[in-house]
Design a protein around this motif. Structure first.
Motif, PDB file in Angstrom:
ATOM      1  N   TYR A   1       0.847  -1.197   0.000  1.00  0.00           N
ATOM      2  CA  TYR A   1       0.000   0.000   0.000  1.00  0.00           C
ATOM      3  C   TYR A   1       0.875   1.237   0.000  1.00  0.00           C
ATOM      4  O   TYR A   1       1.881   1.318   0.718  1.00  0.00           O
TER       5      TYR A   1
ATOM      6  N   ALA B   1      -2.948   1.357  -5.742  1.00  0.00           N
ATOM      7  CA  ALA B   1      -2.533   1.979  -4.487  1.00  0.00           C
ATOM      8  C   ALA B   1      -2.500   0.920  -3.385  1.00  0.00           C
ATOM      9  O   ALA B   1      -1.655   0.974  -2.489  1.00  0.00           O
TER      10      ALA B   1
ATOM     11  N   LEU C   1      -6.796  -2.003  -5.521  1.00  0.00           N
ATOM     12  CA  LEU C   1      -7.529  -0.736  -5.497  1.00  0.00           C
ATOM     13  C   LEU C   1      -6.703   0.289  -6.253  1.00  0.00           C
ATOM     14  O   LEU C   1      -5.562   0.594  -5.871  1.00  0.00           O
ATOM     15  N   VAL C   2      -7.269   0.792  -7.342  1.00  0.00           N
ATOM     16  CA  VAL C   2      -6.591   1.762  -8.207  1.00  0.00           C
ATOM     17  C   VAL C   2      -7.186   3.141  -7.968  1.00  0.00           C
ATOM     18  O   VAL C   2      -8.423   3.290  -7.957  1.00  0.00           O
ATOM     19  N   LYS C   3      -6.335   4.127  -7.780  1.00  0.00           N
ATOM     20  CA  LYS C   3      -6.804   5.468  -7.415  1.00  0.00           C
ATOM     21  C   LYS C   3      -7.683   6.047  -8.512  1.00  0.00           C
ATOM     22  O   LYS C   3      -7.323   6.084  -9.684  1.00  0.00           O
ATOM     23  N   LYS C   4      -8.883   6.486  -8.125  1.00  0.00           N
ATOM     24  CA  LYS C   4      -9.821   7.149  -9.043  1.00  0.00           C
ATOM     25  C   LYS C   4      -9.688   8.653  -8.923  1.00  0.00           C
ATOM     26  O   LYS C   4      -9.601   9.379  -9.903  1.00  0.00           O
TER      27      LYS C   4
ATOM     28  N   THR D   1     -11.387   8.367  -3.658  1.00  0.00           N
ATOM     29  CA  THR D   1     -11.993   7.102  -4.068  1.00  0.00           C
ATOM     30  C   THR D   1     -11.027   6.252  -4.894  1.00  0.00           C
ATOM     31  O   THR D   1     -10.049   6.746  -5.451  1.00  0.00           O
ATOM     32  N   TYR D   2     -11.348   4.942  -4.949  1.00  0.00           N
ATOM     33  CA  TYR D   2     -10.564   3.973  -5.711  1.00  0.00           C
ATOM     34  C   TYR D   2     -11.508   3.129  -6.576  1.00  0.00           C
ATOM     35  O   TYR D   2     -12.679   2.943  -6.248  1.00  0.00           O
ATOM     36  N   TRP D   3     -10.956   2.602  -7.678  1.00  0.00           N
ATOM     37  CA  TRP D   3     -11.620   1.552  -8.429  1.00  0.00           C
ATOM     38  C   TRP D   3     -11.123   0.204  -7.903  1.00  0.00           C
ATOM     39  O   TRP D   3      -9.946   0.054  -7.602  1.00  0.00           O
TER      40      TRP D   3
ATOM     41  N   GLN E   1     -12.022   6.262   0.500  1.00  0.00           N
ATOM     42  CA  GLN E   1     -10.851   6.226   1.376  1.00  0.00           C
ATOM     43  C   GLN E   1     -11.237   5.845   2.795  1.00  0.00           C
ATOM     44  O   GLN E   1     -10.497   5.133   3.484  1.00  0.00           O
TER      45      GLN E   1
END
Length: 478
Positions: A343, A413, A430-433, A437-439, A453
């Protein structure tokens, strides 16, 4: 000697009297029993095997129908207006009609009495068994007596009127409403394999059992590897098996009449497909559940309008997420042998980098973090680790963005790689949107799930519990 002779004669006389009395009582009792048997037989209006019935001819003041069995021994309308018949009710007509016993013989009645009894144009049911041309029995069912405890009935080849208990004869007083099938689902034992809801022409969800083992997946308006909550879906299935009409509208609403009845652009289209291949489609007009008591719903396959209680149509207002797990991905600690966690992000106003490896032996409650082992002897540390793992397994998503395209930048992330006891692996990223927020991705597949988050850094969440665990681990090592 003379006295003894007299006593002997008296005894013989007494024995004779006793025998006479005995045989007299026995004869009287026999006669009484025979009379009771004759009276009971006279009140037995029908007695034949209900399973042997192959056809019924039914007449009421409002309908005439012939019901028979098709090649699969299923009841069908042979003559009469098209109707989705209640086969359970036809079975009841056979069961109660084949063994109808009257409670009283009222004797013959003149025309005025017959009219009073509701027998001038009564409901009639003619039963056929082995001989298709010669009926087994015809029963005539009139109205109820003043106390409503019985119905007036007659039978073929008999001009007497009888009373029959309302609890049994009531089933034989046929009405069109009773004849119509009340439940939405025909075959309640067949599993549902596919389920679709549309609102105002837009697909809300389609769930499918793609594997045939009740493992449902969301396939429309998007496909996602996030698990379906089978318990919630099972509750819906139970509701569907129990859903029945309180009343009926027209029964010939074919597609060319949809505009006339307001079903050309329904507010809801609900459809399910069962393992037998049977498809059931319900078209529903817009309604306010707070003000509408009953809602007209069109059963598309039978062309009939069912009037359903609005309180049982709450499933039409639900969304896909109501039947989905609220976590991104869950693996029980007892199923995992190893985990890597990476992370990079902010936490408590500071940047935090994690690159840790864990091993699991939940059976012996022995674990490790970056090579540092601990077990159940250190209760506080073990409990802290399990709390952290629980938080990790319960990362929740905010929503499913059905219109989102797969992001081009898929650098995670948060990266989690689980090694299962059988050696297989699963990856959650979890990919940063944006900043908050994340995708979510599962095994490289875009889930359309949006994770906030706060699902990571809120109270009792992943980063909080990870930090608490690390402090205890450092203390134990020191």
């Amino acid at each position: 000697m003379k006295r003894q002779l007299i006593i002997g004669l008296i005894l013989v006389l007494l024995i004779g009297v006793c025998f006479g009395a005995y045989f007299g009582v026995d004869y009287y009792q026999t006669q009484k029993e025979e009379k009771a048997a004759e009276e009971a037989a006279a009140l037995q209006l029908s007695s034949f095997d209900s399973d042997a019935v192959t056809k019924l001819m039914i007449h009421t003041p409002e309908l005439d129908y012939t019901i028979d069995k098709d090649d699969n021994s299923q009841w069908q309308v042979a003559e009469g207006d098209a109707m989705h018949i209640n086969t359970y009710y036809i079975d009841a007509l056979c069961t109660y009609g084949c063994s109808l016993t009257a409670t009283k013989d009222l004797g013959t009645a003149d025309s005025d009495k017959l009219k009073t009894y509701g027998l001038s144009d009564p409901v009639s049911i003619t039963y056929y068994t082995s001989d298709a041309d010669k009926p087994e029995k015809t029963l005539y069912i009139g109205g109820q007596n003043p106390t409503k405890s019985s119905f007036y009935v007659m039978q073929d080849n008999d001009d007497h009127v009888y009373l029959a208990d309302a609890n049994t004869a009531g089933y034989l007083y046929v009405t069109k409403t009773q004849m119509r099938y009340r439940y939405l689902m025909d075959d309640k034992s067949s599993d549902i394999l596919k389920l679709t809801l549309q609102r105002n022409g837009e697909t809300v969800y389609t769930f499918e059992d793609t594997s045939g083992n009740s493992d449902y997946k969301l396939t429309e308006p998007l496909e996602t590897p996030i698990a379906v909550n089978n318990a919630n879906l099972s509750t819906l299935f139970i509701q569907l098996t129990e859903l029945e009409a309180d009343d009926f509208g027209d029964s010939d609403v074919t597609e060319d009449k949809y505009t006339e009845y307001g079903f050309d652009k329904p507010a809801y289209m609900f459809q399910f497909t069962q393992a037998t291949g049977e498809v059931t489609t319900l078209l529903v007009q817009d309604f306010d559940p707070l003000t509408a008591s009953y809602v007209d719903c069109l059963h598309k396959e039978t062309n009939e309008i069912l009037k359903l209680d609005s309180s049982y149509l709450g499933f039409l207002q639900k969304n896909a997420s109501d039947y989905m797990d609220d976590t991104v991905c869950y693996f029980s600690i007892s199923e995992v042998s190893a985990l890597t966690m990476q992370y990079h992000g902010s936490f408590n106003d500071k940047t935090i980098d994690i690159d840790d490896s864990f091993t699991f032996d939940d059976a012996s409650t022995t674990y490790s973090c970056n090579g540092k082992s601990f077990n159940s002897d250190d209760t506080e540390l073990t409990e802290a680790f399990k709390t952290f793992y629980t938080a990790l397994s319960e990362i929740s998503y905010e929503s499913l963005d059905t219109s989102a395209q797969t992001p081009t930048d898929t650098e995670p992330a948060l990266h989690l790689e689980y090694t299962m006891l059988d050696g297989s692996t699963h990856v959650v990223d979890l990919v940063k949107k944006d900043d908050t927020t994340y995708w979510a991705f599962i095994d490289g597949e875009f889930t359309h799930a949006v994770v906030r988050q706060r699902a990571l850094s809120g109270e009792d969440k992943v980063l909080e519990t990870y930090t608490a665990f690390q402090k205890l681990l450092e203390s134990a090592a020191a």
